[in-house]
Design an enzyme around this catalytic site. Structure first.
Site, PDB file in Angstrom:
ATOM      1  N   LYS A  61       8.698 -14.084 -21.907  1.00 13.13           N
ATOM      2  CA  LYS A  61       9.351 -12.964 -21.510  1.00 13.13           C
ATOM      3  C   LYS A  61      10.003 -12.337 -22.752  1.00 13.13           C
ATOM      4  CE  LYS A  61       7.057 -12.133 -18.566  1.00 13.13           C
ATOM      5  NZ  LYS A  61       6.174 -13.299 -18.475  1.00 13.13           N
ATOM      6  N   TRP A 109      -3.731  -1.336  -1.361  1.00 13.33           N
ATOM      7  CA  TRP A 109      -3.760  -2.676  -2.167  1.00 13.33           C
ATOM      8  C   TRP A 109      -4.234  -3.906  -1.349  1.00 13.33           C
ATOM      9  CZ3 TRP A 109      -3.623  -4.171  -7.019  1.00 13.33           C
ATOM     10  CH2 TRP A 109      -3.434  -5.069  -7.504  1.00 13.33           C
ATOM     11  N   GLU A 158       7.578 -11.042 -25.522  1.00 14.95           N
ATOM     12  CA  GLU A 158       6.719 -10.228 -25.140  1.00 14.95           C
ATOM     13  C   GLU A 158       7.306  -8.667 -25.159  1.00 14.95           C
ATOM     14  OE1 GLU A 158       3.495 -11.423 -21.723  1.00 14.95           O
ATOM     15  OE2 GLU A 158       5.705 -11.744 -21.188  1.00 14.95           O
ATOM     16  N   ASN A 162       1.025  -0.541   5.805  1.00 15.79           N
ATOM     17  CA  ASN A 162       1.202  -1.389   4.885  1.00 15.79           C
ATOM     18  C   ASN A 162       1.986  -2.527   5.258  1.00 15.79           C
ATOM     19  OD1 ASN A 162       2.471  -2.211   2.318  1.00 15.79           O
ATOM     20  ND2 ASN A 162       4.010  -0.839   2.332  1.00 15.79           N
ATOM     21  N   GLY A 163       1.604  -3.765   4.831  1.00  8.48           N
ATOM     22  CA  GLY A 163       2.250  -4.978   5.243  1.00  8.48           C
ATOM     23  C   GLY A 163       1.072  -6.156   5.322  1.00  8.48           C
ATOM     24  N   ARG A 197       1.155   1.921  -6.058  1.00 12.19           N
ATOM     25  CA  ARG A 197       1.585   0.974  -4.923  1.00 12.19           C
ATOM     26  C   ARG A 197      -0.133   0.468  -4.447  1.00 12.19           C
ATOM     27  NH1 ARG A 197       6.307   0.935  -2.344  1.00 12.19           N
ATOM     28  NH2 ARG A 197       5.243   0.027  -0.548  1.00 12.19           N
ATOM     29  N   HIS A 257      12.854 -34.097 -32.572  1.00 11.42           N
ATOM     30  CA  HIS A 257      11.364 -34.204 -32.936  1.00 11.42           C
ATOM     31  C   HIS A 257      11.114 -32.867 -33.777  1.00 11.42           C
ATOM     32  CE1 HIS A 257      10.609 -38.065 -30.996  1.00 11.42           C
ATOM     33  NE2 HIS A 257      11.251 -37.519 -29.875  1.00 11.42           N
ATOM     34  N   CYS A 294       0.793  -1.083   0.028  1.00  9.76           N
ATOM     35  CA  CYS A 294      -0.074  -0.063  -0.183  1.00  9.76           C
ATOM     36  C   CYS A 294       1.032   1.308  -0.007  1.00  9.76           C
ATOM     37  CB  CYS A 294      -0.886   0.141   1.100  1.00  9.76           C
ATOM     38  SG  CYS A 294      -1.808  -1.368   1.287  1.00  9.76           S
ATOM     39  N   GLU A 333       8.366 -20.059 -20.227  1.00  7.42           N
ATOM     40  CA  GLU A 333       7.933 -18.435 -19.487  1.00  7.42           C
ATOM     41  C   GLU A 333       9.144 -17.584 -19.941  1.00  7.42           C
ATOM     42  OE1 GLU A 333       6.827 -15.344 -17.152  1.00  7.42           O
ATOM     43  OE2 GLU A 333       5.909 -17.091 -18.264  1.00  7.42           O
ATOM     44  N   LYS A 343      -2.364  -5.312 -19.748  1.00  9.33           N
ATOM     45  CA  LYS A 343      -1.873  -6.043 -18.558  1.00  9.33           C
ATOM     46  C   LYS A 343      -3.091  -6.954 -18.126  1.00  9.33           C
ATOM     47  CE  LYS A 343       0.602  -6.782 -14.702  1.00  9.33           C
ATOM     48  NZ  LYS A 343       1.781  -7.386 -15.108  1.00  9.33           N
TER      49      LYS A 343
END
Length: 624
Positions: free
Chosen positions: A502, A76, A505, A102-103, A27, A521, A2, A498, A619
């Protein structure tokens, strides 16, 4: 993750704090609020609103908040859906104490039960509210009966109440506290969450990041874990949690505002790659012990349901799909339950044999991915139960699922997912642990041994981040290449997928991930002296097989980048070898992706691409 701000000074605080919150909205942006000690009568007043800061601005326009000592917060969510009642600042029932945080407070349920039994009345679903009630309880005990000390004598009482309260708290926190009877003071503290104090001329600021006050002062003091600060107009004094005074000198911030929002990093993506140890730690925090019962507390799923599960079906898209591929290995190896993985866009259109004894695990960072939501609807039509693994409290996926296990990564600004992927893997590893113990596939002793290894992962990620220079050197060597192959085996085959994703992208390079055993193959036909091949050759049961594949592509002239375990393997003739620490094979994907993310990042940056907002991508994919 946050955003928090605070101000003590001669000016009206609300406009300053709103300006600071706008700088910190990256944040968190699912609710926001302010609390101020009113100019009119040393009472705390609040203004809060769900949604983005524009909603809070409307509230303030209709009902202004006055006062020159105040706190602000943009949220958040980690505990409790986005709503006004769950928005910070939180107060005790008297309204005399206000807290922003925050936490994650790991033992908040234990504290809440104890305070409720003592008569406290809670209004929110958050872990933060316990701090307000706990500080208020300490203040009642510290004040002599019937005494009414002057405001300047109340500052040490507030400091001591906060200090004592934090002695009972486990977890991560950056907090700031107001008390109506100490109207010229803010008390703040931090452990495992960022907090910085800004020292102005006759005014003092606090924030989770320096952009919040950079327009007003460049003198800053960064608090370390276990430190407290008492803020007044004339500056701040610093202490440790034992109450000992500390001497802390300010530094001068040289970043511009945009760079400050990125923590000094060139791009949000790079910042988020470096936040992955914290994302991993926060997603694990408070979720291990006791081994029996934690999963039910965290997401409502009990062991009996896990015992009766016939199969596990994962559904996801993109990066989340790759996380599910890793978790498939974990579920089958450690839990002993059949597991399948399918892209949500395919699952939603096929006939399925799922039924009431099957568990569907839907994974999504945003919780708004259209194909994943449709797959969940399809699964529920067939009678299956659904567990969501998600980073966004109150999202559509969490509302549609029967249970939700949250990742605690904070908002991710870079379009190409990095820390959300590590958070998903971490949450799925935690889920695997509890599923294995719940089904009897792991004994308690084996579960504790698994935890002993899992808690080392953040440290291994930090070590892997040390490969940044080596990744940059490799990127410089290969920045002109237009085609890449990534190969891996077993749990690291999904990491090859992945890593290739990346690269394509953000750098617009054609890249493919393959199971190393599939080279013969078809893909081996592509190998020549112009083809870079990234080989994931970390320590595993199939390392010898992977090394054979490496020799096959090397013999055909491929240009190699090798990801290997420290101290394992010699690679003569290979200029670019990235190293990661020795670790258990099953957990290695969480760490192995990190140097490959750095490789993709540096490739894109060197090629002049828009790293944080690559072309044609969004996103959250909210349409089919």
């Amino acid at each position: 993750m946050c955003g928090i701000v605070g101000y003590v000074g001669p000016k009206q605080a609300a406009p300053l704090l709103m300006e600071g919150l706008k700088r910190l909205e990256y944040r968190g942006y699912d609710s926001a609020g302010l609390a101020a000690i009113s100019t009119a009568g040393a009472a705390i007043e609040r203004r809060r609103a769900p949604g983005k800061l524009t909603n809070l601005e409307k509230v303030l326009a209709a009902s202004p908040l006055t006062g020159s000592v105040a706190l602000g917060h943009t949220r958040w969510a980690t505990h409790g859906k986005p709503s006004e009642v769950n928005s910070h600042p939180h107060t005790d029932e008297s309204g005399a104490v206000a807290v922003i945080h925050n936490g994650i407070i790991e033992n908040y349920l234990e504290i809440k039960d104890r305070l409720t039994a003592a008569g406290a009345k809670f209004e929110s679903e958050t872990d933060t509210e316990v701090l307000a009630h706990l500080v208020a309880q300490k203040l009642r005990r510290l004040q002599p009966p019937g005494a009414s000390p002057k405001p300047d004598l109340n500052e040490p009482l507030l400091f001591e109440a906060v200090r004592q309260a934090l002695g009972e708290v486990k977890g991560a926190y950056a907090i700031a506290v107001l008390w109506s009877k100490a109207p010229d003071t803010i008390v703040a503290a931090k452990t495992a969450s960022p907090l910085v104090i800004g020292l102005g001329e006759g005014e003092t600021f606090l924030a989770s990041d320096v952009p919040a006050f950079l327009a007003h002062t460049r003198k800053a003091v960064f608090l370390e874990d276990g430190e407290m600060a008492v803020l007044r107009r004339g500056g701040a004094t610093f202490f440790n949690l034992a109450g000992k005074r500390l001497d802390k000198a300010p530094i001068t911030i040289s970043w511009d505002r945009t760079m400050a929002e990125k923590g000094g990093y060139r791009h949000f993506m790079l910042k988020e790659i470096h936040e992955q140890p914290s994302s991993c730690e926060d997603t694990m925090r408070g979720r291990f012990f006791p081994l029996k019962g934690v999963l039910e507390r965290e997401c409502g799923m009990n062991a009996d349901l896990l015992k009766g599960t016939r199969t596990v079906q994962f559904v996801a898209c993109g990066t989340a799909y790759h996380a599910c591929l890793v978790a498939q290995y974990w579920m089958e190896t450690l839990v002993g339950v059949p597991a399948r993985v399918e892209t949500a866009s395919e699952f939603r259109y096929r006939e399925t044999t799922l039924g009431a004894d099957d568990l569907v695990i839907a994974v999504s960072q945003s919780g708004e991915t259209a194909d994943t939501l449709a797959a969940v609807k399809r699964a529920k039509e067939k009678g299956a139960k659904v567990l969501a693994v998600c980073n966004t409290v109150g999202s559509a996926l969490t509302r549609a699922a029967d249970w939700t296990l949250y990742t605690h990564c904070g908002p991710e600004l870079g379009v190409a997912s990095t820390k959300a992927f590590v958070g998903q893997l971490t949450a799925l590893a935690v889920l695997t642990l509890h599923a294995a113990v719940g089904r009897g596939a792991m004994s308690e002793a084996q579960g504790r041994a698994f935890v002993d290894e899992l808690v080392k992962v953040p440290g291994w990620i930090r070590a892997a981040l040390g490969q940044d220079k080596a990744a940059l050197a490799a990127a410089r060597r290969f920045s002109k290449a237009e085609h890449f192959l990534f190969i891996g085996r077993h749990v690291n085959y999904p990491i090859a997928l992945e890593a290739a994703l990346k690269l394509k992208e953000i750098s617009y390079v054609h890249a493919e991930g393959y199971a190393a055993g599939e080279l013969k193959h078809g893909p081996i036909a592509l190998i020549d002296s112009e083809m870079p091949v990234v080989v994931i050759a970390t320590q595993s049961r199939v390392l010898d097989k992977t090394l054979s594949s490496l020799e096959e592509v090397k013999a055909r002239g491929a240009r190699l980048i090798v990801l290997a375990t420290e101290g394992v393997g010699e690679f003569p003739g290979v200029e670019d070898v990235l190293r990661v620490p020795m670790m258990p094979e099953l957990l290695s994907p969480i760490v192995d992706i990190v140097p490959l993310q750095l490789l993709a990042y540096h490739m894109a940056d060197l090629r002049g691409c828009d790293v944080d907002q690559p072309r044609n991508l969004a996103k959250s994919v909210t349409v089919e």
